[in-house]
Structure formats: C-alpha cells, structure tokens
Design a protein around this motif. Structure first.
Motif, PDB file in Angstrom:
ATOM      1  N   GLY A 152      29.966  30.541  27.752  1.00 22.35           N
ATOM      2  CA  GLY A 152      29.244  31.269  26.903  1.00 22.35           C
ATOM      3  C   GLY A 152      29.087  32.741  27.144  1.00 22.35           C
ATOM      4  N   LYS A 153      28.955  33.647  25.928  1.00 22.04           N
ATOM      5  CA  LYS A 153      29.135  34.888  25.928  1.00 22.04           C
ATOM      6  C   LYS A 153      28.250  35.443  27.084  1.00 22.04           C
ATOM      7  N   SER A 154      26.957  35.098  27.039  1.00 22.81           N
ATOM      8  CA  SER A 154      26.086  35.758  28.105  1.00 22.81           C
ATOM      9  C   SER A 154      26.246  35.695  29.374  1.00 22.81           C
ATOM     10  N   HIS A 155      27.272  34.832  29.880  1.00 19.65           N
ATOM     11  CA  HIS A 155      27.549  34.621  31.067  1.00 19.65           C
ATOM     12  C   HIS A 155      29.100  35.262  31.382  1.00 19.65           C
ATOM     13  N   ARG A 156      29.694  35.580  30.447  1.00 20.10           N
ATOM     14  CA  ARG A 156      31.311  35.705  30.693  1.00 20.10           C
ATOM     15  C   ARG A 156      31.555  37.033  31.578  1.00 20.10           C
ATOM     16  N   ASP A 157      31.074  38.150  31.113  1.00 21.77           N
ATOM     17  CA  ASP A 157      31.354  39.328  32.237  1.00 21.77           C
ATOM     18  C   ASP A 157      30.911  38.906  33.540  1.00 21.77           C
ATOM     19  N   GLN A 158      29.758  38.368  33.755  1.00 21.55           N
ATOM     20  CA  GLN A 158      29.451  38.307  35.050  1.00 21.55           C
ATOM     21  C   GLN A 158      30.282  37.261  35.848  1.00 21.55           C
ATOM     22  N   GLN A 159      30.801  36.039  35.100  1.00 21.69           N
ATOM     23  CA  GLN A 159      31.590  35.242  35.656  1.00 21.69           C
ATOM     24  C   GLN A 159      32.900  35.616  36.103  1.00 21.69           C
ATOM     25  N   LEU A 160      33.457  36.547  35.229  1.00 14.84           N
ATOM     26  CA  LEU A 160      34.739  37.062  35.643  1.00 14.84           C
ATOM     27  C   LEU A 160      34.641  37.971  36.972  1.00 14.84           C
ATOM     28  N   VAL A 161      33.525  38.862  37.116  1.00 21.05           N
ATOM     29  CA  VAL A 161      33.303  39.475  38.669  1.00 21.05           C
ATOM     30  C   VAL A 161      33.333  38.563  39.573  1.00 21.05           C
ATOM     31  N   LEU A 162      32.564  37.340  39.328  1.00 20.54           N
ATOM     32  CA  LEU A 162      32.350  36.312  40.485  1.00 20.54           C
ATOM     33  C   LEU A 162      33.671  35.827  40.659  1.00 20.54           C
ATOM     34  N   LEU A 163      34.482  35.616  39.807  1.00 26.83           N
ATOM     35  CA  LEU A 163      35.682  35.130  39.886  1.00 26.83           C
ATOM     36  C   LEU A 163      36.797  35.872  40.815  1.00 26.83           C
ATOM     37  N   LYS A 164      36.635  37.096  40.660  1.00 31.10           N
ATOM     38  CA  LYS A 164      37.509  38.200  41.097  1.00 31.10           C
ATOM     39  C   LYS A 164      37.202  38.051  42.599  1.00 31.10           C
ATOM     40  N   LYS A 165      35.817  38.145  42.763  1.00 33.56           N
ATOM     41  CA  LYS A 165      35.518  38.119  44.305  1.00 33.56           C
ATOM     42  C   LYS A 165      35.690  36.761  44.940  1.00 33.56           C
ATOM     43  N   HIS A 166      35.351  35.820  44.214  1.00 40.41           N
ATOM     44  CA  HIS A 166      35.871  34.302  44.747  1.00 40.41           C
ATOM     45  C   HIS A 166      37.392  34.271  45.232  1.00 40.41           C
ATOM     46  N   LEU A 167      37.989  34.762  44.561  1.00 39.46           N
ATOM     47  CA  LEU A 167      39.683  34.749  44.704  1.00 39.46           C
ATOM     48  C   LEU A 167      39.908  35.556  45.843  1.00 39.46           C
ATOM     49  N   GLU A 168      39.151  36.881  45.989  1.00 40.76           N
ATOM     50  CA  GLU A 168      39.465  37.736  47.034  1.00 40.76           C
ATOM     51  C   GLU A 168      39.190  37.119  48.606  1.00 40.76           C
ATOM     52  N   ASN A 169      37.957  36.316  48.299  1.00 42.79           N
ATOM     53  CA  ASN A 169      37.378  35.661  49.587  1.00 42.79           C
ATOM     54  C   ASN A 169      37.950  34.555  50.026  1.00 42.79           C
ATOM     55  N   ASN A 170      38.572  33.550  48.999  1.00 41.90           N
ATOM     56  CA  ASN A 170      38.782  32.140  49.397  1.00 41.90           C
ATOM     57  C   ASN A 170      40.218  31.631  49.311  1.00 41.90           C
ATOM     58  N   TYR A 171      40.935  32.652  48.326  1.00 33.43           N
ATOM     59  CA  TYR A 171      42.307  32.004  48.107  1.00 33.43           C
ATOM     60  C   TYR A 171      43.261  32.011  49.330  1.00 33.43           C
TER      61      TYR A 171
END
Length: 366
Positions: A152-171
């Motif tokens: 959903g558009k309302s979550h899109r920008d926030q989700q991309l920020v969270l994805l970037k942080k998730h990759l940095e912390n877990n990948y």
C-alpha cells in the motif's frame, strides 16, 4: 456439481485423504516448529561465542523445515520441472531471485525446487507480505531473519526504510546469500487491472500473464548489497567466467513460474492434496549484476523489460506447454527436480523424535 453414485466412493476417499493429510500437517507443525525454537534457545551460548556457526546450524534446521513443507506437495504428486539456466552454478554466490507471483503455491514451489541447490535455502532471506507473520510459520521466519513487508502507498516509504535497516542488520551478519523477492507486489489477479491501467496511461505494453514490477524494494536491495569498484560501478560476476568471484551481490536470477493451463496451485491444495498430481514449471535466467543499471530510471526500464520478456515466456508456455528455447538453440531443455524419499524420511523422523524428546524434558521438569 452433483455427485453421481459412481463418483461417491472417489469423493469420499479424497475427503478422507485430505483429513489425514491435514492431521499429519498439524502434527508436523506441532513437533517441528517448537523443536526448532527449543534447539535455538539451547544454542544461545554458541550465538555469543561463534555467531557464524550458530546461524549455519539455524539455517540447516530452517532448510529442513522448508523441506517438510516441500514434502507435503511431493507426496501428493505435485512436482517441479525446471527450464533455462542451471542456478546450481551460482548457488554459492550472492543473488536475488525476481519471481512472478500468482498464488500462495508459488512459495511452496520455490521451497521444493530449491531444496537440491546446496545450502541456498539455508542461507536464503525471503521478502513476503506481512500477513505471513501471523501464520504458523511466522515465528520461524522472524527468527531466521525474513522480512515482512506491508503493501500500500501509505506504507511504502516507511517499509523501504525498514527494509534497508533490516538488510544492514541481518543479511551479512547471518551469512545470507540469496534473497527471494516478488517485485509485482501482490498476486496477479489482484494487481493486473491496476497494472494494465498504469501501462495504458504511460504507453507501456499491455500484459496479461504478469504485472509491471515495483522498483523500490529491488533498488534498496541493490544499493545495500552490491559491492562497488573504485570507479563506482558494480563489481559483479561474469556469466562466462564463473571462477572470477567478487564479494557482494553478484547475480539476479529472473525466475518465472508457470502452471499448466493456468490452473494455479494454492497452499490449501498443497496441504490437503485433493487435486490430481500436476507439474509446475520454473524457468531461470541469470544476469550478472554488473549488467544491471543501479540508477532509478535505468533500473526501472531494466525491470520492466524483464517482465515484458516474462509475458512472452508465459504466453509461449500456455500456448505450447513448454518454454521457448534460448536464442541459438532449436529446442528448450527441461530438468525434472526430485526430492529424496530417504532424506524426507530423515527430516520427518528427526522432527518427531525431537518433539518427543522435548516433551519428555518438559514432563520431567514439571
């Protein structure tokens, strides 16, 4: 549809078999998932002393759990035939799988067809809809480090920020190698009309078998994981020189799933096994990361082109029952993927024995 007298016994057997399979699936989950959690709790000191070894063990158990899911379909006669390039050649490298999305059966299909690709499943990170967090497998995916994304558009920008942080912390801290991404952002039946309207408005091709992909998550993954050379260009693998290795993301694996006659498999069918045996077809194309543009416009056009090609692949498949041959070849070559019954027996036995062991430990302590 009315049931005839002649068809009643067969329908009765289908219902009985579905109930038995469902009961087995419930038992499978009740012993396997708690055992996975208990083993990891027991191994927490190892996580402090040797994090890499801890996540290696966790990954192997994770692969076994996905192998159990694969076995439910395998024993119902739901098998996979693979086409295109052999992804085993890049199984030890970092890669992103871009997969078309038609049903919940897509996930089960990937769980099956990647089981014989070495440690790929053990070192894999899934990007999936957040609703899966609340399923029986959600706790396993949370521990493993998969990412749940809200649509959903309302979550899109926030989700991309969270994805970037998730990759940095877990990948890399968990020694992950492959990422599975469904760039369309939802099932084909839900997104097709919107995608076609967008295509018409922007003078893009009209697609029936896929939808135009969303770029955000792919761009975040590439920006976070692609190693850069001194000149700023991506340092990726060369399809012609597999021995030339570099750190960081090296490949994009364009993966196309096709169901005969467009008759989709879903998770309910996979579990209950009420449909006749069927073969799902999976087609792979491997692209070196150095050939993939990283800037927004270039990446958008590159992704659109891949999904336009997917449309052609699927149109050919639904017309002929086979994927087209690669350029320069007269016919396409397929490979039947198999699961070892002995291996399935081993992981199922290990799960039930582990469950019984943890039950005895609980009873003894109480």
């Amino acid at each position: 549809m009315a049931v005839t007298l002649e068809g009643a016994p067969r329908l009765g057997w289908i219902l009985v078999k579905a109930l038995l399979r469902f009961a087995f699936m419930v038992a499978n989950n009740l012993v396997a998932i708690p055992s996975y959690i208990c083993y990891l709790i027991l191994l927490q000191p190892l996580r402090v002393l040797d994090s890499k070894r801890f996540w290696c063990i966790e990954g192997i158990m994770y692969k076994w759990l996905l192998g159990m899911v694969a076995s439910w379909g395998w024993h119902a006669g739901y098998t996979v035939v693979e086409w295109g390039e052999d992804v085993k050649s890049v199984s030890k490298d970092e890669a992103v799988m871009l997969v078309n999305h038609q049903s919940t059966g897509d996930v089960c299909t990937l769980m099956m067809c990647l089981q014989d690709k070495g440690l790929v499943v053990a070192q894999m990170m899934w990007l999936m809809d957040h609703i899966f967090k609340y399923t029986n497998f959600g706790i396993v995916s949370l521990i493993h480090g998969d990412f749940f994304i809200r649509q959903g558009k309302s979550h899109r920008d926030q989700q991309l920020v969270l994805l970037k942080k998730h990759l940095e912390n877990n990948y890399r801290s968990r020694d992950r190698k492959w990422i599975v991404l469904f760039p369309e952002g939802g099932f084909l039946r839900k997104r097709r009309e919107t995608s076609q309207a967008f295509a018409k408005k922007n003078n893009l091709p009209f697609l029936k078998h896929v939808t135009l992909p969303r770029v955000g998550a792919t761009q975040i993954i590439l920006s976070a994981l692609v190693a850069r050379q001194e000149n700023g260009s991506p340092a990726g693998g060369d399809a012609k020189e597999l021995e030339s290795k570099s750190e960081g993301l090296q490949w994009i694996i364009d993966t196309t799933i096709a169901y005969p006659k467009g008759e989709l498999l879903d998770i309910q069918t996979w579990i209950l096994g009420y449909r006749k045996p069927t073969v799902t077809h999976v087609h792979y194309r491997i692209f070196p990361i150095k050939d993939v543009p990283l800037e927004t416009d270039g990446l958008t056009n590159w992704l659109y082109q891949r999904f336009i090609e997917k449309e052609d692949l699927l149109a050919h498949f639904y017309e002929t029952g086979a994927f087209p041959p690669p350029k320069g070849h007269k016919e396409a070559v397929s490979r039947e993927m198999t699961l070892s019954n002995a291996w399935i027996f081993f992981i199922q036995s290990f799960a039930f024995l582990s469950g019984y062991m943890w039950y005895l430990v609980t009873v003894t302590e109480s």
